[in-house]
Motif scaffolding. Structure first.
Motif, mmCIF file in Angstrom:
data_model
loop_
_atom_site.group_PDB
_atom_site.id
_atom_site.type_symbol
_atom_site.label_atom_id
_atom_site.label_comp_id
_atom_site.label_asym_id
_atom_site.label_seq_id
_atom_site.Cartn_x
_atom_site.Cartn_y
_atom_site.Cartn_z
ATOM 1 N N UNK A 30 112.692 55.316 19.300
ATOM 2 C CA UNK A 30 112.745 55.954 17.982
ATOM 3 C C UNK A 30 111.441 55.765 17.227
ATOM 4 N N UNK A 31 110.855 54.576 17.332
ATOM 5 C CA UNK A 31 109.618 54.316 16.607
ATOM 6 C C UNK A 31 108.410 54.982 17.228
ATOM 7 N N UNK A 32 108.245 54.851 18.545
ATOM 8 C CA UNK A 32 107.035 55.365 19.192
ATOM 9 C C UNK A 32 107.024 56.889 19.273
ATOM 10 N N UNK A 33 108.193 57.503 19.419
ATOM 11 C CA UNK A 33 108.230 58.958 19.575
ATOM 12 C C UNK A 33 107.843 59.692 18.304
ATOM 13 N N UNK A 34 108.046 59.078 17.144
ATOM 14 C CA UNK A 34 107.641 59.767 15.918
ATOM 15 C C UNK A 34 106.124 59.917 15.863
ATOM 16 N N UNK A 35 105.379 58.979 16.468
ATOM 17 C CA UNK A 35 103.920 59.119 16.548
ATOM 18 C C UNK A 35 103.532 60.063 17.679
ATOM 19 N N UNK A 36 104.233 59.961 18.812
ATOM 20 C CA UNK A 36 103.908 60.815 19.956
ATOM 21 C C UNK A 36 104.156 62.285 19.655
ATOM 22 N N UNK A 37 105.100 62.566 18.759
ATOM 23 C CA UNK A 37 105.413 63.951 18.408
ATOM 24 C C UNK A 37 104.646 64.428 17.174
ATOM 25 N N UNK A 38 103.719 63.601 16.693
ATOM 26 C CA UNK A 38 102.872 63.956 15.536
ATOM 27 C C UNK A 38 103.708 64.312 14.313
ATOM 28 N N UNK A 39 104.829 63.652 14.132
ATOM 29 C CA UNK A 39 105.645 63.923 12.964
ATOM 30 C C UNK A 39 105.044 63.238 11.740
ATOM 31 N N UNK A 69 98.229 50.434 14.252
ATOM 32 C CA UNK A 69 97.200 50.270 15.279
ATOM 33 C C UNK A 69 96.581 48.879 15.219
ATOM 34 N N UNK A 70 96.298 48.412 14.012
ATOM 35 C CA UNK A 70 95.705 47.075 13.887
ATOM 36 C C UNK A 70 96.683 46.001 14.369
ATOM 37 N N UNK A 71 97.958 46.204 14.079
ATOM 38 C CA UNK A 71 98.948 45.229 14.545
ATOM 39 C C UNK A 71 99.009 45.210 16.072
ATOM 40 N N UNK A 72 99.023 46.370 16.698
ATOM 41 C CA UNK A 72 99.100 46.417 18.158
ATOM 42 C C UNK A 72 97.866 45.791 18.799
ATOM 43 N N UNK A 73 96.709 45.949 18.170
ATOM 44 C CA UNK A 73 95.503 45.293 18.683
ATOM 45 C C UNK A 73 95.700 43.784 18.780
ATOM 46 N N UNK A 74 96.228 43.192 17.713
ATOM 47 C CA UNK A 74 96.467 41.750 17.719
ATOM 48 C C UNK A 74 97.590 41.389 18.691
ATOM 49 N N UNK A 75 98.540 42.277 18.825
ATOM 50 C CA UNK A 75 99.708 41.999 19.654
ATOM 51 C C UNK A 75 99.355 41.931 21.137
ATOM 52 N N UNK A 76 98.343 42.667 21.549
ATOM 53 C CA UNK A 76 97.943 42.654 22.962
ATOM 54 C C UNK A 76 97.632 41.227 23.405
ATOM 55 N N UNK A 77 96.884 40.493 22.586
ATOM 56 C CA UNK A 77 96.578 39.102 22.917
ATOM 57 C C UNK A 77 97.846 38.252 22.928
ATOM 58 N N UNK A 78 98.753 38.471 21.974
ATOM 59 C CA UNK A 78 99.976 37.674 21.906
ATOM 60 C C UNK A 78 100.850 37.898 23.137
ATOM 61 N N UNK A 79 100.945 39.139 23.612
ATOM 62 C CA UNK A 79 101.719 39.400 24.829
ATOM 63 C C UNK A 79 101.078 38.710 26.036
ATOM 64 N N UNK A 117 104.962 44.853 28.488
ATOM 65 C CA UNK A 117 104.812 45.121 27.062
ATOM 66 C C UNK A 117 103.344 45.102 26.640
ATOM 67 N N UNK A 118 102.541 44.221 27.259
ATOM 68 C CA UNK A 118 101.117 44.190 26.908
ATOM 69 C C UNK A 118 100.433 45.497 27.279
ATOM 70 N N UNK A 119 100.701 45.993 28.468
ATOM 71 C CA UNK A 119 100.057 47.228 28.914
ATOM 72 C C UNK A 119 100.517 48.426 28.083
ATOM 73 N N UNK A 120 101.780 48.419 27.693
ATOM 74 C CA UNK A 120 102.274 49.496 26.835
ATOM 75 C C UNK A 120 101.576 49.479 25.476
ATOM 76 N N UNK A 121 101.403 48.282 24.895
ATOM 77 C CA UNK A 121 100.711 48.166 23.609
ATOM 78 C C UNK A 121 99.250 48.590 23.732
ATOM 79 N N UNK A 122 98.599 48.218 24.849
ATOM 80 C CA UNK A 122 97.203 48.615 25.067
ATOM 81 C C UNK A 122 97.076 50.130 25.120
ATOM 82 N N UNK A 123 97.993 50.761 25.823
ATOM 83 C CA UNK A 123 97.962 52.228 25.923
ATOM 84 C C UNK A 123 98.118 52.868 24.546
ATOM 85 N N UNK A 124 99.023 52.328 23.724
ATOM 86 C CA UNK A 124 99.250 52.896 22.403
ATOM 87 C C UNK A 124 98.011 52.757 21.518
#
Length: 683
Positions: free
Chosen positions: A327-336, A425-435, A470-477
């Motif tokens: 639900x969260x990621x698809x709203x960005x993927x669909x450019x809503x 985006x900034x949160x996911x950047x930090x999250x990559x290291x945490x994963x 989860x790390x690779x998914x966050x990196x892709x995003x």
């Protein structure tokens, strides 16, 4: 010289020239002041005065009223026709929606002057009117308009309480300045709801025509139901909010189909709106006068606003990390368009508040669902596997650390899908290291165990890979969001596509390693099977785009290297050096050879790659994704949109690399509203 008639036309002073010299008055007042004493107007501090000289404070000019801004005094008891009251109620929704769209209260809600005159239109404080105009009775103001204003302010109060929980950011996402105006903080919402009901009862007993009564009651009922939605207990009674949202949408549709004409230019109703009210309110932000959009735009905004409540209701009845993630990621993927700050804050509060997930589950629920929905193995099975294979009795503290780390990661991760795009985006950047830190921790813990059998060994092998996925998914995003936010310079785009392809390759390898070890009758197995095909298509598209955009690289290599280090600094954190390698490592030195090998491959065809990716995506779009529930439709729409993007690129993609030198780079155009990260062919 100024008094000379020949100069009169050149010295027109705004406001006229009949000024009175008050110098002596100021001097006399200053004699009574102590040294270093300062007189300040209400709401204007010494710091404000100092800032005015430094940055040109707009509030210094707030008292200046131009001729075209002069308005007659507002009398809240001026009689109004029912049609004029309807228009005022419509504009009250406009004010509310504009506040939710990011304007300040002084630019939106407080421009409706009735909200400042509620004591003046309270029927309990007014004497009876002897010669009331039957077409314009005072009760229309003191009962109907007053009820609507109370409902408006109470809705804003309940929204303000949610928005002030720091789930979204004041000034960045919304404006919380109240300008010392009451939002009825001390009045119970149930009382306001009864006042709205009483106003409807009065209208039904009035002498107005059925059409007029219906128009006014519909607007009052819409306000009442909106108030009920703000008050709704979504966790304990989500069905009621779904019903209320459906009723509100039906009322809105009825209002739109019987829309009232705007009042004529000489109507007193127009005086109820004052866009310059901010000059009379204490503000700490610069005053900006803005116009409210046309009413049809407001109804569209309100329809979307009510629709978000329906989706929130579906979310709270979906206790699944997979569904919340989709639900969260698809709203960005669909450019809503990004959801209003109120609903983004509400979703975050509903997901986790007071140490409970969805209002009912302790944090261990996050750990259970993390493993169950990622690798298809329950946390209980994982704990048993770790206990059976431990070389010595395992300390419970290590399990507690892992559980705490997963909980601390999952809560902000899910919430981040309802941040604004740059903050996400900034949160996911930090999250990559945490994963990756979690992966390193799980890997070290598993390496110390000696499994007694193959089944236990398989469980131990797959445990660290959950964090890796989860790390690779966050990196892709993070990479994709750079395109959506238009951050990449032209010469950065081929490098971004190259690294995206590398991440997809690593993600595919991880899935291929994990998938045979996952029970096939689980949602995790079906989701990973889907991701394997999805990532394969993504990798093909990214590789094709590397070849199509390679011509953008024209700057010196040193310049490109510096840009690369700055752009991917989130992957160059020194903390990564203390952990196992986080593949794929962003090594720009390998890019030239990779690009050279790709461009020298005589068998490679960008057109064929895009065609194959399109076929994979369309096949996935036709397949069931029932484990996503309500969001299955959104995923299929996402897949079809990506397939359409492949179709557009196929029109201009060369059939082989021998034709690449003739490729026209100007035929590529990045338009995030069409697709978040794929270019479209420029006609």
């Amino acid at each position: 010289m100024v008094g000379h008639s020949g100069f009169d036309d050149y010295f027109e002073v705004p406001g006229g020239d009949d000024f009175v010299d008050i110098t002596e008055l100021v001097v006399a007042g200053a004699r009574d002041m102590e040294p270093e004493e300062v007189l300040l107007m209400d709401g204007f501090t010494l710091m404000d005065a100092m800032s005015a000289f430094e940055i040109g404070e707009p509030r210094l000019d707030s008292g200046m009223i131009l001729e075209e801004q002069r308005r007659p005094p507002f009398d809240p008891l001026t009689p109004l026709l029912p049609e004029e009251v309807c228009w005022i109620l419509d504009r009250s929704f406009a004010c509310e929606m504009e506040w939710h769209a990011g304007k300040t209260l002084s630019q939106s809600v407080f421009t409706l002057l009735f909200v400042h005159h509620l004591p003046d239109i309270n029927p309990e404080y007014l004497p009876p009117v002897e010669h009331d105009d039957p077409a314009r009775p005072q009760w229309l103001i003191t009962v109907v308009v007053r009820a609507a204003m109370l409902g408006l302010l109470k809705c804003c109060d309940l929204a303000w309480r949610e928005l002030s929980k720091n789930r979204v950011n004041d000034v960045e996402d919304w404006q919380g300045e109240k300008c010392d105006v009451s939002l009825l903080e001390g009045i119970n919402a149930e009382i306001v709801s009864r006042i709205l009901d009483n106003a409807c009862d009065w209208l039904r007993r009035s002498h107005f025509s059925e059409e007029q009564v219906t128009a006014l009651c519909d607007r009052l009922l819409l306000r009442k139901i909106t108030l009920q939605l703000y008050r709704a207990d979504l966790l304990n009674n989500p069905s009621q909010s779904q019903t209320d949202a459906a009723i509100a949408l039906a009322l809105l549709h009825k209002i739109r189909t019987t829309q009232q004409s705007p009042p004529p230019p000489n109507s007193p109703a127009l005086l109820a709106m004052d866009p310059y009210i901010a000059r009379r309110l204490p503000n700490f932000m610069p005053i900006r006068v803005t116009e409210l959009p046309p009413q049809e735009k407001i109804w569209e905004a309100l329809e979307g606003f009510l629709g978000y409540w329906q989706e929130v209701g579906k979310l709270v009845t979906s206790p699944s990390l997979l569904k919340w993630e989709a639900a969260g990621s698809l709203q960005f993927a669909l450019c809503r368009s990004v959801a209003p700050p109120y609903h983004r804050s509400l979703v975050q509060s509903l997901f986790f508040d007071r140490n409970l997930v969805l209002g009912a589950h302790p944090t261990i629920w996050l750990v259970n669902n993390f493993f169950q929905e990622t690798i298809g193995i329950s946390y209980e099975s994982i704990r048993h596997a770790l206990e059976r294979s431990a070389p010595q009795p395992q300390l419970a503290s290590m399990q507690d650390i892992i559980e705490r780390r997963i909980s601390q990661l999952m809560v902000p991760h899910v919430r981040s899908s309802w941040y604004n795009p740059p903050r996400r985006r900034r949160h996911l950047m930090k999250e990559v290291l945490q994963w990756h830190m979690l992966y390193n921790m799980l890997l070290n813990d598993v390496d110390e165990h000696r499994p007694p059998d193959d089944a236990t060994a398989n469980i131990l092998r797959v445990i660290p890979q959950a964090a890796q996925l989860w790390r690779l998914s966050a990196t892709r995003e993070v990479i994709i969001s750079g395109f959506q936010q238009e951050l990449y310079a032209p010469e950065e785009k081929p490098i971004a596509y190259w690294y995206l392809a590398c991440v997809c390759d690593a993600h595919l390898e991880c899935i291929e390693e994990v998938l045979p070890l996952i029970p096939q009758d689980t949602p995790a197995y079906r989701e990973l099977s889907y991701q394997a095909e999805h990532l394969a298509a993504l990798q093909m598209i990214s590789t094709a785009l590397v070849t199509l955009t390679a011509g953008y690289i024209t700057s010196p290599w040193r310049r490109i290297s510096l840009n690369f280090v700055r752009r991917y600094k989130w992957l160059f954190n020194p903390d990564f050096e203390r952990l196992v390698p986080a593949h794929p490592i962003p090594d720009l030195r390998s890019f030239p050879n990779a690009l050279k090998d790709l461009l020298l491959d005589e068998l490679y065809s960008p057109f064929a790659s895009l065609e194959l990716a399109r076929n994979i995506l369309l096949r996935l779009a036709e397949s069931p994704h029932e484990w996503l529930g309500y969001w299955e439709t959104d995923r299929k729409e996402y897949l079809r949109k990506m397939a359409e993007g492949c179709d557009r690129l196929k029109r201009i993609a060369p059939a082989n690399l021998r034709e690449l030198p003739n490729f026209d780079l100007s035929s590529l155009e990045w338009r995030p509203e069409v697709h978040p990260w794929m270019p479209t062919s420029n006609p």
